[in-house]
Design a protein around this motif. Structure first.
Motif, PDB file in Angstrom:
ATOM      1  N   VAL A  99       0.929  -1.323  -0.014  1.00  0.00           N
ATOM      2  CA  VAL A  99      -0.112  -0.106   0.148  1.00  0.00           C
ATOM      3  C   VAL A  99       0.704   1.150   0.034  1.00  0.00           C
ATOM      4  CG1 VAL A  99      -1.783   1.226   1.067  1.00  0.00           C
ATOM      5  CG2 VAL A  99      -2.022  -1.281   1.194  1.00  0.00           C
ATOM      6  N   TRP A 100       1.881   1.093   0.746  1.00  0.00           N
ATOM      7  CA  TRP A 100       2.761   2.441   1.059  1.00  0.00           C
ATOM      8  C   TRP A 100       3.935   2.507   0.481  1.00  0.00           C
ATOM      9  CZ3 TRP A 100      -0.266   6.508   2.323  1.00  0.00           C
ATOM     10  CH2 TRP A 100      -1.593   6.375   2.753  1.00  0.00           C
ATOM     11  N   GLY A 101       4.272   1.544  -0.137  1.00  0.00           N
ATOM     12  CA  GLY A 101       5.761   1.317  -0.783  1.00  0.00           C
ATOM     13  C   GLY A 101       5.897   2.318  -1.975  1.00  0.00           C
ATOM     14  N   PRO A 102       7.064   2.319  -2.554  1.00  0.00           N
ATOM     15  CA  PRO A 102       7.164   3.060  -3.803  1.00  0.00           C
ATOM     16  C   PRO A 102       6.185   2.670  -4.911  1.00  0.00           C
ATOM     17  CG  PRO A 102       9.319   2.465  -3.064  1.00  0.00           C
ATOM     18  CD  PRO A 102       8.147   1.411  -2.183  1.00  0.00           C
ATOM     19  N   ASP A 103       5.501   1.557  -4.825  1.00  0.00           N
ATOM     20  CA  ASP A 103       4.793   0.932  -6.135  1.00  0.00           C
ATOM     21  C   ASP A 103       3.349   0.835  -5.421  1.00  0.00           C
ATOM     22  OD1 ASP A 103       6.980   1.034  -7.831  1.00  0.00           O
ATOM     23  OD2 ASP A 103       7.620  -0.932  -7.321  1.00  0.00           O
ATOM     24  N   GLY A 104       3.125   1.445  -4.438  1.00  0.00           N
ATOM     25  CA  GLY A 104       1.922   1.191  -3.946  1.00  0.00           C
ATOM     26  C   GLY A 104       0.665   1.670  -4.677  1.00  0.00           C
ATOM     27  N   ASP A 105      -0.540   1.061  -4.505  1.00  0.00           N
ATOM     28  CA  ASP A 105      -1.632   1.360  -5.292  1.00  0.00           C
ATOM     29  C   ASP A 105      -2.377   2.553  -4.917  1.00  0.00           C
ATOM     30  OD1 ASP A 105      -4.054   1.295  -6.657  1.00  0.00           O
ATOM     31  OD2 ASP A 105      -4.932  -0.781  -6.140  1.00  0.00           O
ATOM     32  N   PRO A 106      -2.873   3.500  -5.723  1.00  0.00           N
ATOM     33  CA  PRO A 106      -3.390   4.832  -5.188  1.00  0.00           C
ATOM     34  C   PRO A 106      -4.812   4.388  -4.381  1.00  0.00           C
ATOM     35  CG  PRO A 106      -2.460   5.168  -7.177  1.00  0.00           C
ATOM     36  CD  PRO A 106      -2.416   3.562  -7.093  1.00  0.00           C
ATOM     37  N   GLU A 107      -5.305   3.436  -5.144  1.00  0.00           N
ATOM     38  CA  GLU A 107      -6.856   3.212  -4.665  1.00  0.00           C
ATOM     39  C   GLU A 107      -6.688   2.502  -3.222  1.00  0.00           C
ATOM     40  OE1 GLU A 107      -9.788   4.105  -5.778  1.00  0.00           O
ATOM     41  OE2 GLU A 107      -8.573   5.103  -7.387  1.00  0.00           O
ATOM     42  N   ARG A 108      -5.706   1.676  -3.108  1.00  0.00           N
ATOM     43  CA  ARG A 108      -5.556   0.859  -1.699  1.00  0.00           C
ATOM     44  C   ARG A 108      -5.197   2.122  -0.679  1.00  0.00           C
ATOM     45  NH1 ARG A 108      -2.604  -4.755  -2.340  1.00  0.00           N
ATOM     46  NH2 ARG A 108      -3.525  -4.930  -0.162  1.00  0.00           N
ATOM     47  N   ARG A 109      -4.487   3.088  -1.050  1.00  0.00           N
ATOM     48  CA  ARG A 109      -4.073   4.240  -0.028  1.00  0.00           C
ATOM     49  C   ARG A 109      -5.371   4.754   0.263  1.00  0.00           C
ATOM     50  NH1 ARG A 109       1.676   6.637  -2.473  1.00  0.00           N
ATOM     51  NH2 ARG A 109       2.933   4.840  -2.179  1.00  0.00           N
ATOM     52  N   LYS A 110      -6.053   5.203  -0.823  1.00  0.00           N
ATOM     53  CA  LYS A 110      -7.277   6.035  -0.482  1.00  0.00           C
ATOM     54  C   LYS A 110      -8.131   5.032   0.628  1.00  0.00           C
ATOM     55  CE  LYS A 110      -7.459   8.365  -4.788  1.00  0.00           C
ATOM     56  NZ  LYS A 110      -8.663   8.647  -5.923  1.00  0.00           N
ATOM     57  N   GLU A 111      -8.458   3.902   0.542  1.00  0.00           N
ATOM     58  CA  GLU A 111      -9.052   3.063   1.539  1.00  0.00           C
ATOM     59  C   GLU A 111      -8.417   2.969   2.740  1.00  0.00           C
ATOM     60  OE1 GLU A 111     -12.193   0.822   2.822  1.00  0.00           O
ATOM     61  OE2 GLU A 111     -12.073   1.897   1.070  1.00  0.00           O
ATOM     62  N   SER A 112      -7.225   2.869   2.882  1.00  0.00           N
ATOM     63  CA  SER A 112      -6.443   2.986   4.095  1.00  0.00           C
ATOM     64  C   SER A 112      -6.649   4.214   4.825  1.00  0.00           C
ATOM     65  CB  SER A 112      -5.023   2.756   3.860  1.00  0.00           C
ATOM     66  OG  SER A 112      -4.358   2.792   5.004  1.00  0.00           O
ATOM     67  N   LEU A 113      -6.645   5.386   4.263  1.00  0.00           N
ATOM     68  CA  LEU A 113      -6.776   6.622   4.870  1.00  0.00           C
ATOM     69  C   LEU A 113      -8.360   6.771   5.118  1.00  0.00           C
ATOM     70  CD1 LEU A 113      -4.594   8.875   2.305  1.00  0.00           C
ATOM     71  CD2 LEU A 113      -4.393   8.253   4.725  1.00  0.00           C
ATOM     72  N   ARG A 114      -9.212   6.001   4.538  1.00  0.00           N
ATOM     73  CA  ARG A 114     -10.557   6.249   4.992  1.00  0.00           C
ATOM     74  C   ARG A 114     -10.770   5.388   6.057  1.00  0.00           C
ATOM     75  NH1 ARG A 114     -11.950   6.399  -0.815  1.00  0.00           N
ATOM     76  NH2 ARG A 114     -11.851   3.990  -1.160  1.00  0.00           N
ATOM     77  N   GLN A 115     -10.238   4.310   6.374  1.00  0.00           N
ATOM     78  CA  GLN A 115     -10.316   3.633   7.313  1.00  0.00           C
ATOM     79  C   GLN A 115      -9.721   4.270   8.816  1.00  0.00           C
ATOM     80  OE1 GLN A 115      -8.725  -0.343   6.527  1.00  0.00           O
ATOM     81  NE2 GLN A 115     -10.211  -0.879   5.088  1.00  0.00           N
TER      82      GLN A 115
END
Length: 595
Positions: A556-572
């Motif tokens: 999620v948060w590595g250099p190649d992290g998925d932007p959508e998964r980052r958004k979902e993580s921030l929402r949680q």
């Protein structure tokens, strides 16, 4: 129903197991179908165990004489006139119930006795299908259900007693799987005894301990060996987990201890009215004006008496704090604060422990004033005994730690080692209410910039990490956001939209920094110590994280992290932060109105 080989197998059909590869010893054994799911059948064997198998691994067996048409009701099974079609409710016990005593006679006498006793006690009631699939091994009893702790104030006193249904007995009782020695299994279980009981009795003041293990009978070792099990050595397990403690050999030694006059170890640092007796304290009733007292004492664990009491307190940590490590004493840096209930009984004062807190003092550098002669107090353990919980005692102990720190100019602040979510919630409310009451501008002063935060931290001994959490609470409090049931993502309130964008932006940068430092996101639960990466909320140390969590965080948060998964993580993360901080803000408003 499962149609196989021209026969209809339903719940209650008598079957024979065939073709098993993982449990070959069960092939050719017979039993009854007691449950079925999409692709598995739950079969209760005649010997009493349950197993989930595929339909291909069962064949219809010839009914036993006791399965012939007749009306009987035994346990949860109810036989009808249709052979092989037993209508049944969900089994009420994880252990075997026998349709007839003729089956029980074919099994070893010790096993039959164990099963019947468990059925009579109503222990191990089953829940959903998953609970059946993950059934306990035979001849086992849940330790949480049979371990009791009791504090007595005199020989005739029944004492304050509590069980450990919400305790952590897996830290004391476990057995190794001999077939898989790299894995620890059978946690929280006492194996090989009928109706086991473990009772730990303390003198309520000095905490002189004694423990007793009783059981009705032992299961034959030959039966245990068939299941690759051995008897749990209960006495050795308790002694190994608390080998630093001086257990009394006889209960009479504890009784004699209660006859002796007792005064709490250390200096009296606080006293306030309490209900008349410890029992009334539990119920929260009684005349608080003329009842007993609650007294706080502080001591440093570096003398013989203080070390003895500190070690006895650690025996409670083993049962009541998950992964709780014991402090190493004597050490002049360990500070202990105890909370006792004091009452006058027969012209003498008797004490009953309510809870305690331990804190360690260590060196710290003051980066704001560039001073090297500072230290911190790190709160390590906070225990309130179960009968006294949810009555404000934990916050009293926390305030006592702050009071201790504020009396020493060399103590920079108070931090907490690995706070649990429940403790952090209590801490947020206690700190927020303290600042709202003692600051002229209330919580709003936390929003006046970094200089204000530093000054408030110096005055109240709050670490920067906790101050930033309280600043978030102040934001919600100022905006009037006090309803934790609102969905923060769909709410159109302008104040919440502005807060959501700003806090998510901060969380985003913090998560990127944490990933670079080898830290793992934790969805809003503050687990790591205040002093490890100050200001990095919502994170826990990679040393305590599982490898799969580390890999998930890197994705999620590595250099190649998925932007959508980052958004979902921030929402949680924001949803969890919103729920906690709005609940704290609501509590602050409630306390202010009632005061």
């Amino acid at each position: 129903s499962v149609i196989m080989a021209g026969n209809e197998l339903t719940t209650g059909s008598r079957v024979r197991l065939v073709g098993l590869t993982g449990r070959v010893e069960l092939n050719e054994k017979t039993g009854l179908i007691v449950g079925e799911s999409e692709d598995r059948l739950t079969v209760k064997l005649d010997e009493g165990t349950e197993i989930r198998v595929k339909p291909a691994n069962v064949l219809q067996a010839i009914a036993l004489e006791q399965d012939l048409p007749r009306e009987i009701e035994r346990g949860s099974l109810q036989l009808t006139k249709n052979i092989g079609n037993i209508k049944t409710s969900r089994p009420r016990s994880k252990h075997a119930r026998f349709a007839d005593e003729a089956i029980a006679e074919e099994i070893d006498e010790s096993q039959a006795k164990f099963m019947k006793v468990q059925e009579q006690d109503g222990l191990h009631e089953s829940g959903d299908e998953d609970e059946i699939e993950n059934d306990d091994p035979p001849f086992s009893t849940r330790a949480n259900e049979v371990v009791t702790i009791r504090l007595i104030r005199s020989r005739a006193d029944k004492g304050v007693s509590f069980d450990l249904k919400n305790g952590f007995t897996h830290q004391v009782f476990f057995q190794e799987n001999k077939l898989q020695t790299d894995e620890k299994i059978h946690e929280e279980l006492i194996i090989g005894y009928v109706k086991p009981r473990v009772e730990i009795i303390y003198a309520s003041g000095s905490l002189k301990p004694w423990f007793d293990f009783k059981f009705e009978s032992k299961v034959d070792i030959r039966q245990l060996r068939k299941e690759n099990l051995t008897h749990t050595n209960v006495i050795k397990s308790v002694e190994n987990a608390t080998k630093f403690c001086d257990y009394a050999r006889l209960l009479g030694a504890v009784h004699a201890e209660t006859d002796l006059p007792f005064e709490p170890v250390g200096e009296l640092v606080g006293e306030f009215p309490a209900p008349r007796t410890a029992e009334e304290l539990i119920e929260g009733t009684g005349n608080e004006a003329c009842g007993g007292r609650l007294v706080l004492h502080h001591f440093i664990a570096n003398t013989a008496d203080s070390v003895r009491l500190a070690l006895r307190l650690q025996t409670l940590v083993i049962w009541l704090i998950e992964c709780g490590g014991c402090i190493e004493v004597p050490d002049e840096n360990w500070h202990v604060i105890t909370l006792y209930h004091a009452a006058e009984v027969q012209n003498r004062t008797v004490y009953c422990l309510v809870g305690f807190v331990t804190a360690y003092r260590y060196w710290a550098y003051d980066k704001f004033e560039k001073q090297i002669d500072k230290c911190r107090l790190r709160l390590s353990q906070c225990v309130v005994l179960p009968p006294f919980q949810r009555k404000g005692h934990a916050s009293r102990l926390l305030r006592a730690v702050y009071h201790l720190a504020r009396g020493n100019e060399h103590i920079l602040d108070v931090t907490v080692e690995d706070p649990s979510p429940d403790f952090q919630a209590m801490r947020d409310v206690a700190d927020a209410c303290m600042l709202e009451a003692e600051l002229n501008g209330g919580l709003a002063e936390l929003l006046q910039g970094m200089a204000a935060l530093v000054n408030i931290g110096r005055r109240f001994k709050l670490c920067m990490r906790q101050l930033r959490r309280l600043a978030d609470v102040a934001e919600f409090h100022k905006a009037g956001l006090t309803d934790p049931t609102v969905d923060p993502e769909t709410c159109t309130l302008e104040a919440l939209i502005v807060l959501r964008r700003r806090i998510k932006k901060r969380l985003y940068h913090e998560c990127l920094i944490q990933q670079g430092r080898g830290l793992v996101e934790n969805h809003g639960h503050e687990q790591s110590s205040d002093c490890s990466g100050e200001g990095m909320a919502l994170a826990s140390s990679a040393a305590n994280a599982d490898e799969d969590e580390e890999a998930a965080s890197a994705r999620v948060w590595g250099p190649d992290g998925d932007p959508e998964r980052r958004k979902e993580s921030l929402r949680q993360q924001f949803a969890e932060l919103y729920r906690r901080h709005t609940a704290t803000a609501a509590r602050v408003i409630s306390v202010r109105r009632t005061s």
